[in-house]
Design a protein around this motif. Sequence first.
Motif, PDB file in Angstrom:
ATOM      1  N   HIS A 148       2.608  -5.828   2.434  1.00 58.52           N
ATOM      2  CA  HIS A 148       1.328  -5.440   1.599  1.00 58.52           C
ATOM      3  C   HIS A 148       0.455  -4.781   2.389  1.00 58.52           C
ATOM      4  O   HIS A 148      -0.774  -4.274   1.961  1.00 58.52           O
ATOM      5  CB  HIS A 148       0.453  -7.022   1.704  1.00 58.52           C
ATOM      6  CG  HIS A 148       1.328  -7.830   0.611  1.00 58.52           C
ATOM      7  ND1 HIS A 148       1.426  -7.638  -0.737  1.00 58.52           N
ATOM      8  CD2 HIS A 148       1.914  -9.052   1.143  1.00 58.52           C
ATOM      9  CE1 HIS A 148       1.920  -8.619  -1.146  1.00 58.52           C
ATOM     10  NE2 HIS A 148       2.448  -9.400  -0.411  1.00 58.52           N
TER      11      HIS A 148
ATOM     12  N   ASP B 248      -2.110 -10.076  -1.031  1.00 57.51           N
ATOM     13  CA  ASP B 248      -1.892  -8.402  -1.405  1.00 57.51           C
ATOM     14  C   ASP B 248      -3.240  -7.972  -1.106  1.00 57.51           C
ATOM     15  O   ASP B 248      -4.289  -8.548  -0.973  1.00 57.51           O
ATOM     16  CB  ASP B 248      -1.304  -8.422  -2.547  1.00 57.51           C
ATOM     17  CG  ASP B 248      -2.261  -9.121  -3.910  1.00 57.51           C
ATOM     18  OD1 ASP B 248      -3.586  -8.624  -3.908  1.00 57.51           O
ATOM     19  OD2 ASP B 248      -1.640  -9.746  -4.596  1.00 57.51           O
TER      20      ASP B 248
ATOM     21  N   VAL C 260       6.764  -2.943  -3.113  1.00 58.57           N
ATOM     22  CA  VAL C 260       5.394  -3.147  -3.054  1.00 58.57           C
ATOM     23  C   VAL C 260       4.759  -4.004  -4.385  1.00 58.57           C
ATOM     24  O   VAL C 260       5.570  -3.382  -5.353  1.00 58.57           O
ATOM     25  CB  VAL C 260       4.452  -2.106  -2.549  1.00 58.57           C
ATOM     26  CG1 VAL C 260       4.772  -1.565  -1.399  1.00 58.57           C
ATOM     27  CG2 VAL C 260       4.279  -1.133  -3.592  1.00 58.57           C
TER      28      VAL C 260
ATOM     29  N   LEU D  83      -0.297  -1.132   3.037  1.00 56.78           N
ATOM     30  CA  LEU D  83       0.063   0.011   2.281  1.00 56.78           C
ATOM     31  C   LEU D  83       0.130   1.193   3.192  1.00 56.78           C
ATOM     32  O   LEU D  83       1.107   1.988   2.995  1.00 56.78           O
ATOM     33  CB  LEU D  83      -0.616  -0.022   1.087  1.00 56.78           C
ATOM     34  CG  LEU D  83      -0.822  -0.840   0.021  1.00 56.78           C
ATOM     35  CD1 LEU D  83      -1.718  -0.644  -1.113  1.00 56.78           C
ATOM     36  CD2 LEU D  83       0.752  -1.276  -0.312  1.00 56.78           C
TER      37      LEU D  83
END
Length: 530
Positions: free
Chosen positions: A210, A448, A51, A212
Amino acid sequence: MSTSTVAPNEAVVPESDVAVAVEGITKRFPGVVANHDVTFAVRRGTVHALVGENGAGKSTLMKILYGIQQPDEGTITVDGRRITPKNPADAIAAGVGMVFQHFMLADNLTVTENVVLGAEKLHGIGGAARAEIVRISDQYGLGVDPDALVADLGVGARQRVEILKVLYRGVKVLILDEPTAVLVPQEVDALFANLAELKREGLTVIFISHKLDEVLSVADAITVIRRGTTVTTIDDPSTIGSRQLAELMVGSELPTPQTEESTVTDREMLRIDGVSLAGGAEVGRDLLSDISLTIHAGEVVGIAGVEGNGQQELVEIAMGMREPTAGRVLLGETDVSDWGVREIREAGVGYIPADRHRQGMLLDAPLWENRMLGHQTQEPNGAHGMLRNRAARKDTERIVREYDVRTPGVDVTAGSLSGGNQQKLIIGREMSHDPVVLVASHPTRGVDVGAQAAIWDHLRAARREGLGVLLVSADLEELIGLSDTIHVILRGAITATFDADVVTSEDLGAAMTGAGTAAATDPTTTEAAR
Ligand SMILES: Nc1ncnc2c1ncn2[C@@H]1O[C@H](COP(=O)(O)OP(=O)(O)OP(=O)(O)O)[C@@H](O)[C@H]1O
Ligand SMILES: [Mg+2]
């Protein structure tokens, strides 16, 4: 093997456990250090996530592993053996395969033909090859039909074919660069089930995303990359939350997203009125049937649906790329049903396309030329038919600042930007002409979390000023967070309409697949129920 000495700076994971070790990788491009001393180890039989912010250097690192690019410094070890792949064939021979976000299958060939292409030596091109494909599909639960024509497959199925294609070549390490960006939630679950199966069989997966929450749910370990350098590897993701992870990526605390209040007015900006689009003989049904929706000034209208249910056609009709076979498109009071895309754009409709590589960008052209694309006749790019390059360059510099496009300058090609930064440039361009209506297809795909929050803020600010937005997105959180009203599209028709304030992703998911639509229609929105 057991007699080999371990240098003190080598990875802490016992050697036998390590499938891939990356050490001290540095890669420079003109004006950019994409990777700087990147070091981490991936354990065999795990899903290892990577990441980092847009432009952090994730894709570059994976391209180095896959032999598309060569590092300036550093070493790669696979199964204890040092490798220096000069091209993907070398990487595959060393057991490393990669699936890209932009699929590379030939539409007019069958699954078997696609998989075998370039690997005819392994099992020929006939029955043995087909049998091997069936075997791999069964072994990993991929559910791939060897005889299907790729053109007939949806996004999730194409992705499984791409995965099968590299497994067919016998790789032990599979790299997936943002595989879930193009998937709807149900397909994401299916992909993760496939990954679990790959792990069970001892394969190793390196996974970039992206999203999470997704990373935390699927990864056995997470390496964070910031500005080209490895920050840390988290060996037990259950010890960390998504916000903490994002802060590791950014290197500082994240701002709390601003709250939004409704700004919907009663001024109609865009109206789709009973629009149908015939599908032609081979499709056998209407691509769109009797679609009606209205977007007011200050309103975001979301479209939810499994990819391929008519959302792209709807977007193309709104943009004047297709003419409806029935019904009307109204921009304000004006019937624009037979207008072309250029007229629609000049009337103030901004466009963020779903596929930035096919529409929306010239990858070989510099950023400032991309700034003008689609707006050549508008200020500040052109006046009286003349292109004003200086002004365009200056304004591109402004977009780069305001939208935080990470680039060494405006003269580099769009193709050299990272995926997320390309997207930020497109959004900045489209917002620069003060559109009255914005047609946005997956606007933050590949962006992101920090940049996504910033783009949402830009869109909300424009909405407060009276912008009307048609928003198509596979990201249900984005749809719910940005929209005022959400329509669900299924087989070309609107089958449910929700108030975005109260709907959940589960409600949307159920409606998108055709389950439980009965209770979905919100009585406060009028045009949806028919
Ligand atoms: N071929 C290239 N030529 C010049 N610069 C490049 C090239 N490829 C990548 N870069 C630069 O290297 C840096 C890292 O890019 P990379 O694509 O690896 O980022 P990323 O982490 O994958 O970002 P994203 O999340 O947006 O995909 C960026 O600054 C990018 O502009
Ligand atoms: Mg990338």
